[in-house]
Scaffold this active site. Structure first.
Site, PDB file in Angstrom:
ATOM      1  CG  ASP A 144      -7.865   2.338   5.926  1.00 15.74           C
ATOM      2  OD1 ASP A 144      -6.660   2.176   5.727  1.00 15.74           O
ATOM      3  OD2 ASP A 144      -8.519   1.708   6.793  1.00 15.74           O
ATOM      4  CG  ASP A 158      -2.888   0.417   2.692  1.00 15.07           C
ATOM      5  OD1 ASP A 158      -2.242   1.406   3.113  1.00 15.07           O
ATOM      6  OD2 ASP A 158      -3.092  -0.609   3.364  1.00 15.07           O
ATOM      7  CE1 TYR A 210     -13.066   2.360   8.458  1.00 13.04           C
ATOM      8  CE2 TYR A 210     -10.945   3.434   8.640  1.00 13.04           C
ATOM      9  CZ  TYR A 210     -11.772   2.535   8.011  1.00 13.04           C
ATOM     10  OH  TYR A 210     -11.308   1.809   6.953  1.00 13.04           O
ATOM     11  CG  ASP A 253     -17.477   1.784  -8.057  1.00 12.77           C
ATOM     12  OD1 ASP A 253     -17.368   3.024  -7.975  1.00 12.77           O
ATOM     13  OD2 ASP A 253     -18.509   1.230  -8.466  1.00 12.77           O
ATOM     14  CE  LYS A 298     -20.792   2.630  -5.042  1.00 12.23           C
ATOM     15  NZ  LYS A 298     -20.314   2.096  -6.325  1.00 12.23           N
TER      16      LYS A 298
END
Ligand code: NAD
Length: 356
Positions: free
Chosen positions: A247, A251, A142, A223, A191
């Site tokens: 992020d 959620d 980001y 994942d 990852k």
């Protein structure tokens, strides 16, 4: 003790919910003999309207010199057509980076009286759910280099993920410290099978773990974590991960609890200054109608007491007052179910005060 709190009511339901959270803090002050001084400042859409920008300098200055910042929510349809860098949400990014808030703490807690709101099969959350996602907030993709360039198929856009050792070390320490206060179990999510930055992340977290021999550390790919959260969420205590993975996963974790109006968050930096806010947005559809659930903001105040002021007993008192109100069957519209008593924002705030 004496604490200065900058309050950003912001837009939509922001003023409705921060009002109740302030009343709760005042009551905590009376009960435990602390004094809280509140300075209300402008940010978000209302600041664009009144001052021409989402984050005026004096707002930032007051936040920087306070002991903590309480934020309602910013944004709304009125400002949706503005270009990206002029929108109300810029205030959040500006505050996070100016205050050096690199760690975002998002608890996902399924309250026993609200367990029907959970979106998972009841046997998967038997006995409740209580996990904490620690998300890196000021680095990664980001904030990495981005742009347009000529690629194999013509013009392409790109964003880059980059993490330094220092950035990973400091977020890892926050996560280990929190794990020490909880069940001493930390899952680091990356990852590392694909990304170089993840391989560095994993190595640094391993290194920091040597300072916390009591904490059981494991590593999961993002994942797999996304799957495990809906398959067996109770295996998690604290999750630490990068900005983008955090992020998405925070959620996902919070939505398992099914009640957006219940979940608080904290953003922390190196010192004790932190910013505390509910995870939901400004809910323009119910703004100013005494319908908003103030509990996420009230629980954000509990996090403030715990993480910025180190007042654990006071934090627990607020959390227990909230659970007490739920156990008595009071609900705002968003968490209403049959047989319960529906109340408005102000009544809910008042009930928490009475339980305190
Ligand atoms: P939202 O969270 O504001 O609302 C989603 C739904 O949940 C709405 O139906 C709303 O009424 C309901 N809801 C949310 N909080 C509630 C509460 N406390 N009590 C009862 N019901 C509640 O998300 P959205 O509709 O996607 O966004 C609305 C605005 O908020 C947008 O401008 C968005 O950019 C902004 N936003 C701000 C923040 C922030 O300030 N941190 C976060 C997310 C969204």
């Amino acid at each position: 003790m004496n604490f200065n709190i900058a309050v950003i009511p912001g837009d939509g339901i922001g003023p409705d919910i921060t009002e109740q959270a302030i009343l709760v803090l005042q009551k905590v002050g009376e009960k435990f003999n602390h004094s809280f001084t509140f300075t209300e400042v402008l940010a978000g859409g209302i600041a664009i309207d009144k001052r021409g920008k989402a984050l005026p300098e004096d707002t930032l200055e007051i936040c920087k010199t306070s002991d903590a910042v309480l934020l309602g929510a910013v944004g709304g349809p009125k400002w949706d057509t503005l270009p990206g860098n002029e929108r109300p949400e810029q205030a959040l990014l500006g505050l996070r980076s100016a205050l050096g808030l690199f760690a975002n703490l998002r608890p996902a807690l399924l309250y026993e009286p609200l367990k029907e709101a959970c979106t998972l099969r009841p046997d998967l959350v038997e006995g409740g759910l209580d996990l904490m996602v620690v998300r890196e907030l000021t680095g990664g993709i980001y904030f990495g280099e981005r742009g347009f360039r000529e690629g194999k198929y013509g013009e392409e856009a790109y964003d880059t993920e980059a993490y330094s050792k220092v950035e990973v070390e400091r977020i890892a320490r926050v996560a280990f410290d929190i794990a020490m206060q909880r069940d001493k179990k930390l899952t680091s999510v990356d990852k590392a099978n694909i990304l170089e930055s993840s391989r560095l992340w994993r190595a640094v977290v391993e290194e920091v773990s040597k300072e916390y021999p009591e904490v059981e550390l494991n590593h999961l790919y993002v994942d797999n974590t996304a799957m495990q959260l809906v398959r067996n969420p109770k295996q998690f205590d604290v999750i630490v991960t990068s900005n983008m993975f955090g992020d998405i996963l925070s959620d996902e974790a919070s939505m398992i609890t099914g009640s957006i109006g219940m979940l608080p968050s904290a953003s922390l930096g190196e010192g004790t200054l932190g910013m505390y806010e509910p995870i939901h947005g400004s809910a323009p559809d119910i703004a100013g109608q005494n319908k908003a659930n103030p509990l996420a903001t009230i629980l954000s105040v509990a996090m403030m007491l715990r993480h910025s002021f180190h007042l654990e007993e006071e934090a627990k008192a607020v959390e227990e007052a909230v659970v007490g109100v739920l156990e008595k069957g009071y609900r705002t519209g968003d968490i209403m179910s049959s047989g319960m008593t529906q109340v408005g924002t102000k009544e809910m705030g008042q009930l928490v005060l009475e339980n305190l």
